[in-house]
Design a protein around this motif. Structure first.
Motif, short mmCIF file in Angstrom:
data_model
loop_
_atom_site.label_atom_id
_atom_site.label_comp_id
_atom_site.label_asym_id
_atom_site.label_seq_id
_atom_site.Cartn_x
_atom_site.Cartn_y
_atom_site.Cartn_z
N GLY A 47 0.74 -1.17 -0.20
CA GLY A 47 0.11 0.05 -0.08
C GLY A 47 0.91 1.44 -0.07
N LEU A 48 0.15 2.48 0.23
CA LEU A 48 0.79 3.55 0.21
C LEU A 48 1.28 3.86 1.71
CD1 LEU A 48 1.47 6.44 -1.43
CD2 LEU A 48 -0.73 7.09 -0.66
N HIS A 49 2.72 4.53 1.60
CA HIS A 49 3.16 5.00 3.05
C HIS A 49 4.05 6.25 2.85
CE1 HIS A 49 1.98 1.23 5.04
NE2 HIS A 49 2.30 0.64 4.00
N VAL A 50 4.15 6.82 3.82
CA VAL A 50 4.97 8.12 3.92
C VAL A 50 6.10 8.12 4.88
CG1 VAL A 50 5.03 10.84 4.11
CG2 VAL A 50 2.98 9.64 3.23
N LYS A 51 7.32 8.38 4.34
CA LYS A 51 8.49 8.34 5.01
C LYS A 51 8.85 9.46 5.72
CE LYS A 51 12.36 7.34 3.05
NZ LYS A 51 13.26 8.33 3.65
N MET A 52 9.25 9.47 6.92
CA MET A 52 9.69 10.78 7.51
C MET A 52 11.11 11.14 7.36
SD MET A 52 9.87 12.00 11.65
CE MET A 52 7.96 11.88 11.84
N PRO A 53 11.28 12.35 6.61
CA PRO A 53 12.63 12.71 6.10
C PRO A 53 13.57 12.60 7.28
CG PRO A 53 11.10 14.37 5.20
CD PRO A 53 10.48 13.31 6.26
N ILE A 54 14.93 12.11 6.87
CA ILE A 54 16.17 11.94 7.84
C ILE A 54 15.64 11.01 8.74
CG2 ILE A 54 17.67 13.08 9.37
CD1 ILE A 54 17.16 15.61 8.01
N ALA A 55 14.81 11.05 9.44
CA ALA A 55 14.58 10.15 10.71
C ALA A 55 14.13 8.59 10.33
CB ALA A 55 13.15 10.51 11.47
N ASP A 56 13.37 8.25 9.18
CA ASP A 56 13.14 7.27 8.81
C ASP A 56 14.06 6.35 7.71
OD1 ASP A 56 11.04 7.28 10.63
OD2 ASP A 56 9.47 7.57 9.03
N ARG A 57 14.09 5.13 7.95
CA ARG A 57 15.13 4.40 7.08
C ARG A 57 14.53 2.89 6.88
NH1 ARG A 57 20.03 1.19 7.17
NH2 ARG A 57 19.69 1.32 9.57
#
Length: 224
Positions: free
Chosen positions: A41-51
């Motif tokens: 599905g669709l997800h949004v990654k938090m910049p810098i924080a998420d990997r």
């Protein structure tokens, strides 16, 4: 200026959007620690924080283990065995963090389990009990890999190959057994042929006797 900022923010947000394909999972870390498991599905990654640290298919895979050489302790015969393990990942988090190399661990565990099972069996029993070995292997491996997030659905032990000299003896025994069965079948066929011919001769004599009797009775009836 505001429009440029809005466009830049939208572009930055778009770069953080991730679409997880069907039957896949992504393991996410936030600031270096496990945070979440994304399913399709669709997800949004938090910049810098998420990997994204691991991408893994959920569908079943077949893992071909290398050929193992092991000995039966009962008759001291060394045999070579190939095996295939069908497994799937049901817990991506455990699969990612519980063991350094799950596939290598599964292969090593397969070899160890096989060695333990085969070591307690005789060669003839090993060759004739493949389905029981498969079931025992599946039960042991599925239980052992549960903490790794792996579900073992099926195990196939194949290509059980004894030493060349024993294989030659077994081939001769199989050939002798086939020849014995062929001899028995031929003897049975000959016996049935003899019996059938005797029955035919007997039936023919009975019919001839009846015909002769009827021929003797008819003149008597005409005379009477």
């Amino acid at each position: 200026m505001i429009l440029i900022l809005i466009i830049a923010a939208a572009a930055a947000l778009a770069r953080q959007i991730r679409i997880v394909p069907h039957q896949m999972t992504y393991v996410i870390e936030r600031f270096g620690k496990y945070y979440d498991t994304w399913e399709d599905g669709l997800h949004v990654k938090m910049p810098i924080a998420d990997r994204i640290v691991k991408k893994r298919f959920q569908k079943m895979n077949a893992f071909m283990t290398s050929r193992h050489r092991m000995s039966s302790q009962k008759d001291n015969v060394t045999i070579s065995i190939d095996s295939v393990v069908y497994a799937s990942v049901f817990d991506p988090q455990s699969y990612t963090y519980s063991i350094d190399n799950p596939i290598l661990g599964l292969q090593n565990l397969t070899a160890t389990t096989l060695r333990s099972i085969i070591g307690s069996m005789e060669l003839d029993q090993t060759l004739s009990s493949r389905s029981e070995i498969n079931q025992h292997m599946r039960t042991v491996l599925d239980e052992a890999t549960d903490g790794w997030g792996i579900r073992v659905s099926r195990v196939e032990v194949k290509n059980i190959k004894p030493p060349a000299e024993i294989e030659e003896v077994m081939t001769k025994q199989m050939r002798a057994e086939r020849e014995r069965r062929q001899t028995v079948l031929e003897a049975q066929a000959h016996k049935e042929s003899v019996v059938s011919r005797a029955e035919g001769d007997k039936q023919a004599k009975l019919l001839a006797a009846e015909a002769e009797r009827d021929a003797q009775i008819d003149p008597c009836r005409r005379t009477g």
